[in-house]
Structures are given as structure tokens and as C-alpha cells.
Design an enzyme around this catalytic site. Sequence first.
Site, PDB file in Angstrom:
ATOM      1  N   ASP A 114       5.861  -9.202 -36.610  1.00  0.00           N
ATOM      2  CA  ASP A 114       6.550  -9.214 -37.890  1.00  0.00           C
ATOM      3  C   ASP A 114       7.928  -8.593 -37.665  1.00  0.00           C
ATOM      4  OD1 ASP A 114       7.613  -8.772 -40.349  1.00  0.00           O
ATOM      5  OD2 ASP A 114       5.784  -7.952 -41.245  1.00  0.00           O
ATOM      6  N   TYR A 128       3.822  -2.341 -42.516  1.00  0.00           N
ATOM      7  CA  TYR A 128       3.823  -3.045 -43.796  1.00  0.00           C
ATOM      8  C   TYR A 128       4.222  -4.489 -43.538  1.00  0.00           C
ATOM      9  CZ  TYR A 128       5.187  -4.405 -48.547  1.00  0.00           C
ATOM     10  OH  TYR A 128       5.309  -5.050 -49.762  1.00  0.00           O
ATOM     11  N   LYS A 174      14.774 -11.077 -44.682  1.00  0.00           N
ATOM     12  CA  LYS A 174      15.927 -10.182 -44.845  1.00  0.00           C
ATOM     13  C   LYS A 174      17.227 -10.767 -44.268  1.00  0.00           C
ATOM     14  CE  LYS A 174      12.863  -6.263 -45.274  1.00  0.00           C
ATOM     15  NZ  LYS A 174      12.838  -5.409 -46.418  1.00  0.00           N
TER      16      LYS A 174
HETATM   17  N1  PLP Z   1       7.334  -7.390 -43.257  1.00  0.00           N
HETATM   18  C1  PLP Z   1       8.068  -6.290 -43.099  1.00  0.00           C
HETATM   19  C2  PLP Z   1       8.142  -5.649 -41.739  1.00  0.00           C
HETATM   20  C3  PLP Z   1       8.777  -5.746 -44.167  1.00  0.00           C
HETATM   21  O1  PLP Z   1       9.483  -4.632 -43.999  1.00  0.00           O
HETATM   22  C4  PLP Z   1       8.697  -6.388 -45.415  1.00  0.00           C
HETATM   23  C5  PLP Z   1       9.407  -5.840 -46.582  1.00  0.00           C
HETATM   24  O2  PLP Z   1      10.045  -4.831 -46.553  1.00  0.00           O
HETATM   25  C6  PLP Z   1       7.913  -7.528 -45.540  1.00  0.00           C
HETATM   26  C7  PLP Z   1       7.247  -8.018 -44.439  1.00  0.00           C
HETATM   27  C8  PLP Z   1       7.811  -8.247 -46.846  1.00  0.00           C
HETATM   28  O3  PLP Z   1       9.024  -8.876 -47.127  1.00  0.00           O
HETATM   29  P1  PLP Z   1       9.432  -9.215 -48.647  1.00  0.00           P
HETATM   30  O4  PLP Z   1       9.657  -7.914 -49.314  1.00  0.00           O
HETATM   31  O5  PLP Z   1      10.664 -10.067 -48.483  1.00  0.00           O
HETATM   32  O6  PLP Z   1       8.289  -9.977 -49.235  1.00  0.00           O
END
Ligand code: PLP
Length: 433
Positions: free
Chosen positions: A243, A148, A271
Amino acid sequence: MRKLLNHTESKRLFTQSKKVIPGGVNSPVRAFKGIDQNPIMIESAMGSHLYDVDGNTYIDYVMSWGPLILGHSDQEIVETLKEAVSRGTSYGAPTELEFELAQLIVNAVPSIDKVRMVNSGTEAVMTAMRLARGYTARDKIIKIVGCYHGHSDSLLVDAGSGPATLATPGSPGVPASFAEETITVPFNDIAAINDSFEKYGEDIAALILEPIPANMGVILPQEGYLKSLRKICDKYNSLLIFDEVITGFRVAYGGAQEIYNVRPDITCLGKIIGGGLPVGAYGGKKEIMDYIAPDGPVYQAGTLSGNPLAMTAGTVTLKRLSEENTYQHLKEKTEYLVDNLKKIAENSGIKVNFNSITGLFTRFLSTDKLPTNYREAASADRELFNKFFLEMLNKGIYLAPSPFEAAFLSLAHEKDDLDRTIEVYREVINNMA
Ligand code: PLP
């Protein structure tokens, strides 16, 4: 049907919220829809604990989905923020605070020469994709099934986390022509990656993945997998994007790339680097990052980007994390908890497989073996999970309401919390067996 106990006020408030907020929530997984319940409404939090509006207390293993590695309401963060807020909440102009956090990130993450702050992980990844496409002058991307990366158009295809929980892969509203530029392959499958590059190599701008996926539950990369990805991206002049929105500053100070010793071209963060305030960031090699406006042609901007409060909370967090033995402590806590949970499962007769790494773990209920990709993770028994989740919650343990999410540990989780969790887990698993 099993029910949440003692949640009258939560239920009342949630019913009201649903009238004015779609689904009653500002992010879908919070709605507990996958487990067919109303969510608990939170009043406050401290350390490793959440307190709901009905007066219940929980040991929290969601920790706001990852940012709160120091725990809730960390005293130093609260005090520093109080002081910071008195100097203004946003300037829309550069500050030393942004420089300080950027410098900490550049010093910590091996592949990052320059970093740009944004306001969420979604925004970070969305921009990293645009940058990769602009820099390479190519359109296609490869993503991993079950990873994700936030909710931007090209990355909702075959996504984990909420879309997997709610069984809504993809989304109406994403033009088919966008989705067509996204090629998806299973995790830990080098042959599938090779095939895709052989077929589309000259058109592939980037391969993006969570180096340790945590949105299909935690899945570990097999020996040599990430290094092979680096090699194939180099061969085809495509960018490798990690990511690390979850894994950055969690599994190690330098993220998963430090552990596996692989350097991506671009890293996405979020985060933890905001210490609990809204933030995201993307960073990488100087020549790629110089392609971003105002120095380069790829456009990205943000009214609240580099917000002084988020920068302050992030800086306090990273400084604390850089102290000696921090990650050793977090690792020991994770291992203590997971080892004990594993033993209980082994003695119960219920098949439970655990994947874990510092600060993160997932238990997969009823999978034949330890999952190595989304298909295997998705074979976990959802009904059994729902039952397990509810029993744990009713006994004061707050887990993510989905079999596809990780459990997050913080430095504020004390041994008493872990022991209480183990005790409750024993009761719940034995009842289920
Ligand atoms: N990338 C990863 C690996 C994530 O776990 C998340 C959200 O949980 C995101 C991107 C998206 O981040 P946000 O919820 O701050 O938009």
C-alpha cells in the site's frame, strides 16, 4: 484546559457544521477530537501556507494528508485545471488523459505493468484485496498492526491513523466473519509472519502492508524485512501487496519499492497521483491485472473513475516530480528540518525520537527508543503530544492532530518556512521542558 487562541469564527462555523454533518467533519481525524479541541476552519491555501476563517496563517505540515507534494494551489496545476474544466468535468468514457497518467505510473513504478484508476485509496486497497482473493482463490489476508489501508471492512482490524487516534480499533458494522479472515502481526517481526504462514499458509491470499508505515507515525522497515516478506509470499504462492498510497511518488519517484528494491505483486496508490483531486489506483503484474473485469472475472467499476480533472492534475504532478533532482531537494529539506528539530530536542531534556525519510517524518514524544512497530509507537505520551500540538498551532505551525500521523513536506516549503518552524519548535519544547 489549554485553548486554541483567536478561533471565534472557526468555532462558530464548526458548531453549525456539527448540526448537519456527523461530528462536523467528512473524515474523523479532522475533528481534533483526539486532542479535545475544535478544529480550525480553512478558508484558503497557497504554497506551504494555510489561511483560516479567523485570519490566522499557518505553515502546513499536513498538506491534505499527503497529496500536495507540489504545495497548495500550484500555479501550473491551477492553470491546467482551468483549461481542462472548460472541456468538461466527466465523460464516463475513455480518454487519452487516462492513458497518459497510466503510462507515467507504469514507467515510474517498477512492479506495475498495468494500472486501474479509482477514486480513493480505500477503493484501491479494497479492490486489490478482492483481486488477490479472486486470483488466488483463497480468503485470508495478513495485515500489519498499525498500518492503515482505508476503511474497508477487512482492513479496519488493528488499524493505525484515525482508529488508533480515536482508540476505536475495528468498527461496529464489520461482520465478525469478515474480520476473522484478517490475521494481524506486528511490523518488523519476521518470526510472527513465519508463524502465520506456517499455520494458515495455504489459505492466505495476500500479505498487505505499507512498506514504510506512516499511519502509526513513520516507522522504517528493518534491514532485509521487506525482502523476507517477498520470499515467504513466493514460498506460499500468496500475493504481496504494497500500500503505497502515502509513499508512492513521495519517498522516491518509484515509491518505497524503488528504495528497498522489492517488487510487490500489487501496488496501491492514491494521494499524489491525483495532484490534490480525488483519486486512487491499483496496479501490478499483467497476469494479475488481467484478472479484472472486463478482461477477467473479478468485478470493479466506477462512475467517476479516471476523472479527467483528477487525471490532469495527476499528470502535471508526476511530470514535475520526474524532473531532475526533485527528490534530492525534498530529501535535503526533510533532513535540514529534522536534523535541526532533533538537536533542539537533544538539548532540552525531553525525550523525543524522530523517524524520517524523504518528504515524511514523525516525532515520538517520550518513547524510550526509536519505535519499530505500533506497540512502541503507541507508548508515546499522548498528553504531552496534545500540549505540544496546541502550542505549535497557536504559534502558526499546523501539524496533524494526532501522535500517530506523519508530517508531510512539500516542494513549496521554503527555507524560511523551515527556519520559522525550527524557531517555534525551540520555543515550544523549551517551554515544555
Ligand atoms: N492507504 C494508506 C496507506 C493511507 O494512508 C490511506 C489514507 O490516508 C488510505 C490507504 C486510504 O486512502 P483514502 O483516504 O484516499 O481512502
